[in-house]
Design a protein around this motif. Structure first.
Motif, PDB file in Angstrom:
ATOM      1  N   TYR A  59       5.922 -72.198 -27.962  1.00  0.00           N
ATOM      2  CA  TYR A  59       4.809 -71.504 -28.604  1.00  0.00           C
ATOM      3  C   TYR A  59       5.329 -70.246 -29.269  1.00  0.00           C
ATOM      4  O   TYR A  59       6.296 -69.631 -28.806  1.00  0.00           O
ATOM      5  CB  TYR A  59       3.745 -71.109 -27.566  1.00  0.00           C
ATOM      6  N   LEU A  60       4.664 -69.859 -30.330  1.00  0.00           N
ATOM      7  CA  LEU A  60       4.866 -68.558 -30.943  1.00  0.00           C
ATOM      8  C   LEU A  60       3.667 -67.720 -30.521  1.00  0.00           C
ATOM      9  O   LEU A  60       2.521 -68.106 -30.760  1.00  0.00           O
ATOM     10  CB  LEU A  60       4.923 -68.688 -32.464  1.00  0.00           C
ATOM     11  N   ILE A  61       3.922 -66.615 -29.840  1.00  0.00           N
ATOM     12  CA  ILE A  61       2.843 -65.781 -29.317  1.00  0.00           C
ATOM     13  C   ILE A  61       2.936 -64.405 -29.958  1.00  0.00           C
ATOM     14  O   ILE A  61       3.969 -63.745 -29.887  1.00  0.00           O
ATOM     15  CB  ILE A  61       2.918 -65.663 -27.779  1.00  0.00           C
ATOM     16  N   CYS A  62       1.863 -63.993 -30.644  1.00  0.00           N
ATOM     17  CA  CYS A  62       1.803 -62.684 -31.286  1.00  0.00           C
ATOM     18  C   CYS A  62       0.615 -61.921 -30.727  1.00  0.00           C
ATOM     19  O   CYS A  62      -0.367 -62.511 -30.318  1.00  0.00           O
ATOM     20  CB  CYS A  62       1.683 -62.768 -32.795  1.00  0.00           C
ATOM     21  N   TYR A  63       0.750 -60.623 -30.750  1.00  0.00           N
ATOM     22  CA  TYR A  63      -0.318 -59.812 -30.176  1.00  0.00           C
ATOM     23  C   TYR A  63      -0.488 -58.506 -30.921  1.00  0.00           C
ATOM     24  O   TYR A  63       0.429 -58.004 -31.562  1.00  0.00           O
ATOM     25  CB  TYR A  63      -0.068 -59.553 -28.689  1.00  0.00           C
ATOM     26  N   ASP A  64      -1.708 -57.998 -30.819  1.00  0.00           N
ATOM     27  CA  ASP A  64      -2.053 -56.674 -31.325  1.00  0.00           C
ATOM     28  C   ASP A  64      -2.825 -56.011 -30.193  1.00  0.00           C
ATOM     29  O   ASP A  64      -3.976 -56.371 -29.936  1.00  0.00           O
ATOM     30  CB  ASP A  64      -2.900 -56.795 -32.591  1.00  0.00           C
ATOM     31  N   ILE A  65      -2.165 -55.117 -29.481  1.00  0.00           N
ATOM     32  CA  ILE A  65      -2.731 -54.497 -28.287  1.00  0.00           C
ATOM     33  C   ILE A  65      -2.903 -53.004 -28.554  1.00  0.00           C
ATOM     34  O   ILE A  65      -1.944 -52.322 -28.926  1.00  0.00           O
ATOM     35  CB  ILE A  65      -1.806 -54.701 -27.057  1.00  0.00           C
ATOM     36  N   ALA A  66      -4.105 -52.507 -28.344  1.00  0.00           N
ATOM     37  CA  ALA A  66      -4.432 -51.116 -28.685  1.00  0.00           C
ATOM     38  C   ALA A  66      -3.822 -50.092 -27.723  1.00  0.00           C
ATOM     39  O   ALA A  66      -3.441 -49.002 -28.132  1.00  0.00           O
ATOM     40  CB  ALA A  66      -5.951 -50.944 -28.733  1.00  0.00           C
ATOM     41  N   ASP A  67      -3.702 -50.430 -26.465  1.00  0.00           N
ATOM     42  CA  ASP A  67      -3.280 -49.489 -25.434  1.00  0.00           C
ATOM     43  C   ASP A  67      -1.800 -49.688 -25.092  1.00  0.00           C
ATOM     44  O   ASP A  67      -1.356 -50.825 -24.897  1.00  0.00           O
ATOM     45  CB  ASP A  67      -4.149 -49.709 -24.186  1.00  0.00           C
ATOM     46  N   ASP A 113      -8.187 -55.827 -28.122  1.00  0.00           N
ATOM     47  CA  ASP A 113      -6.889 -56.487 -28.276  1.00  0.00           C
ATOM     48  C   ASP A 113      -7.063 -57.911 -28.803  1.00  0.00           C
ATOM     49  O   ASP A 113      -8.160 -58.470 -28.766  1.00  0.00           O
ATOM     50  CB  ASP A 113      -6.165 -56.564 -26.923  1.00  0.00           C
ATOM     51  N   GLN A 114      -5.947 -58.464 -29.249  1.00  0.00           N
ATOM     52  CA  GLN A 114      -5.945 -59.869 -29.630  1.00  0.00           C
ATOM     53  C   GLN A 114      -4.565 -60.456 -29.380  1.00  0.00           C
ATOM     54  O   GLN A 114      -3.547 -59.830 -29.686  1.00  0.00           O
ATOM     55  CB  GLN A 114      -6.308 -60.039 -31.106  1.00  0.00           C
ATOM     56  N   VAL A 115      -4.563 -61.660 -28.817  1.00  0.00           N
ATOM     57  CA  VAL A 115      -3.335 -62.429 -28.632  1.00  0.00           C
ATOM     58  C   VAL A 115      -3.559 -63.776 -29.318  1.00  0.00           C
ATOM     59  O   VAL A 115      -4.606 -64.398 -29.142  1.00  0.00           O
ATOM     60  CB  VAL A 115      -3.016 -62.655 -27.133  1.00  0.00           C
ATOM     61  N   ARG A 116      -2.586 -64.194 -30.104  1.00  0.00           N
ATOM     62  CA  ARG A 116      -2.652 -65.500 -30.772  1.00  0.00           C
ATOM     63  C   ARG A 116      -1.481 -66.343 -30.276  1.00  0.00           C
ATOM     64  O   ARG A 116      -0.346 -65.855 -30.206  1.00  0.00           O
ATOM     65  CB  ARG A 116      -2.565 -65.354 -32.284  1.00  0.00           C
ATOM     66  N   ILE A 117      -1.776 -67.596 -29.951  1.00  0.00           N
ATOM     67  CA  ILE A 117      -0.766 -68.515 -29.442  1.00  0.00           C
ATOM     68  C   ILE A 117      -0.728 -69.727 -30.360  1.00  0.00           C
ATOM     69  O   ILE A 117      -1.723 -70.441 -30.497  1.00  0.00           O
ATOM     70  CB  ILE A 117      -1.090 -68.945 -27.998  1.00  0.00           C
ATOM     71  N   TYR A 118       0.415 -69.916 -31.018  1.00  0.00           N
ATOM     72  CA  TYR A 118       0.584 -71.028 -31.940  1.00  0.00           C
ATOM     73  C   TYR A 118       1.541 -72.047 -31.327  1.00  0.00           C
ATOM     74  O   TYR A 118       2.687 -71.708 -31.027  1.00  0.00           O
ATOM     75  CB  TYR A 118       1.175 -70.542 -33.260  1.00  0.00           C
ATOM     76  N   PRO A 119       1.099 -73.283 -31.148  1.00  0.00           N
ATOM     77  CA  PRO A 119       2.025 -74.298 -30.631  1.00  0.00           C
ATOM     78  C   PRO A 119       3.073 -74.645 -31.685  1.00  0.00           C
ATOM     79  O   PRO A 119       2.783 -74.675 -32.879  1.00  0.00           O
ATOM     80  CB  PRO A 119       1.114 -75.496 -30.340  1.00  0.00           C
ATOM     81  N   LEU A 120       4.294 -74.852 -31.227  1.00  0.00           N
ATOM     82  CA  LEU A 120       5.383 -75.254 -32.103  1.00  0.00           C
ATOM     83  C   LEU A 120       5.804 -76.675 -31.722  1.00  0.00           C
ATOM     84  O   LEU A 120       6.033 -76.960 -30.547  1.00  0.00           O
ATOM     85  CB  LEU A 120       6.580 -74.312 -31.944  1.00  0.00           C
ATOM     86  N   ARG A 121       5.915 -77.533 -32.715  1.00  0.00           N
ATOM     87  CA  ARG A 121       6.353 -78.888 -32.427  1.00  0.00           C
ATOM     88  C   ARG A 121       7.862 -78.896 -32.256  1.00  0.00           C
ATOM     89  O   ARG A 121       8.603 -78.339 -33.084  1.00  0.00           O
ATOM     90  CB  ARG A 121       5.949 -79.829 -33.548  1.00  0.00           C
ATOM     91  N   VAL A 122       8.313 -79.519 -31.189  1.00  0.00           N
ATOM     92  CA  VAL A 122       9.742 -79.556 -30.888  1.00  0.00           C
ATOM     93  C   VAL A 122      10.515 -80.162 -32.056  1.00  0.00           C
ATOM     94  O   VAL A 122      11.613 -79.703 -32.385  1.00  0.00           O
ATOM     95  CB  VAL A 122       9.991 -80.356 -29.586  1.00  0.00           C
ATOM     96  N   THR A 123       9.932 -81.132 -32.724  1.00  0.00           N
ATOM     97  CA  THR A 123      10.629 -81.782 -33.835  1.00  0.00           C
ATOM     98  C   THR A 123      10.840 -80.840 -35.016  1.00  0.00           C
ATOM     99  O   THR A 123      11.663 -81.117 -35.882  1.00  0.00           O
ATOM    100  CB  THR A 123       9.849 -83.025 -34.313  1.00  0.00           C
ATOM    101  N   ASP A 124      10.101 -79.737 -35.062  1.00  0.00           N
ATOM    102  CA  ASP A 124      10.237 -78.793 -36.172  1.00  0.00           C
ATOM    103  C   ASP A 124      11.087 -77.573 -35.831  1.00  0.00           C
ATOM    104  O   ASP A 124      11.355 -76.751 -36.701  1.00  0.00           O
ATOM    105  CB  ASP A 124       8.850 -78.317 -36.631  1.00  0.00           C
ATOM    106  N   LEU A 125      11.515 -77.422 -34.590  1.00  0.00           N
ATOM    107  CA  LEU A 125      12.259 -76.224 -34.202  1.00  0.00           C
ATOM    108  C   LEU A 125      13.560 -76.072 -34.974  1.00  0.00           C
ATOM    109  O   LEU A 125      13.980 -74.951 -35.272  1.00  0.00           O
ATOM    110  CB  LEU A 125      12.536 -76.220 -32.697  1.00  0.00           C
TER     111      LEU A 125
END
Length: 100
Positions: free
Chosen positions: A11-19, A68-80
Motif C-alpha cells: 500500500y501507499l499510505i499518505c497523511y496530512d496530520i494537523a498536530d 486529519d486525513q490518511v489515504r491508503i492506496y492499494p498497490l498491485r504487486v504486478t505493477d511494483l
C-alpha cells in the motif's frame, strides 16, 4: 486462479496530520511497515488482511477525524516493478532539536 491468503500486500499510505504529536505517532507506526518515500508518504507491506485491518484500526485510533486525513492506496504487486522514480533525493529522518 484464486486469491493467495498469505501473499504480502503493498500500500501507499499518505497523511496530512494537523498536530505534531499525532503526526509523529502516525509516522512511527507506519515506519514499522515500510520505508518513508516522501515526508508524509510511506510504502507499506502487510502480510495478511488481518494485519491490514489492525493497521487501519491503529491509524483510526491515532488521528482526529475532524482535523486529519490518511489515504491508503492499494498497490498491485504486478505493477511494483513499473514504479518510476525521478531524482535521487533521499529523505533523511529529522531530528528534533532546540536552539536556546
Amino acid at each position: 486462479m484464486g486469491r493467495h491468503p498469505h501473499r504480502r500486500r503493498f500500500y501507499l499510505i499518505c497523511y496530512d496530520i494537523a498536530d505534531n504529536e499525532r503526526r509523529d505517532d502516525v509516522s512511527e507506526l507506519l515506519s514499522g511497515y515500510g520505508p518513508r518515500v516522501q515526508y508524509s508518504v510511506f510504502e507499506a507491506a502487510v502480510e495478511t488482511p488481518h494485519v491490514f485491518d489492525q493497521l487501519q484500526q491503529r491509524l483510526t485510533d491515532l488521528v482526529d477525524p475532524d482535523e486529519d486525513q490518511v489515504r491508503i492506496y492499494p498497490l498491485r504487486v504486478t505493477d511494483l516493478d513499473k514504479i518510476t522514480i525521478i531524482g535521487n533525493r533521499r529523505l533523511e529522518e529529522r531530528d528534533d532539536f532546540w536552539i536556546i
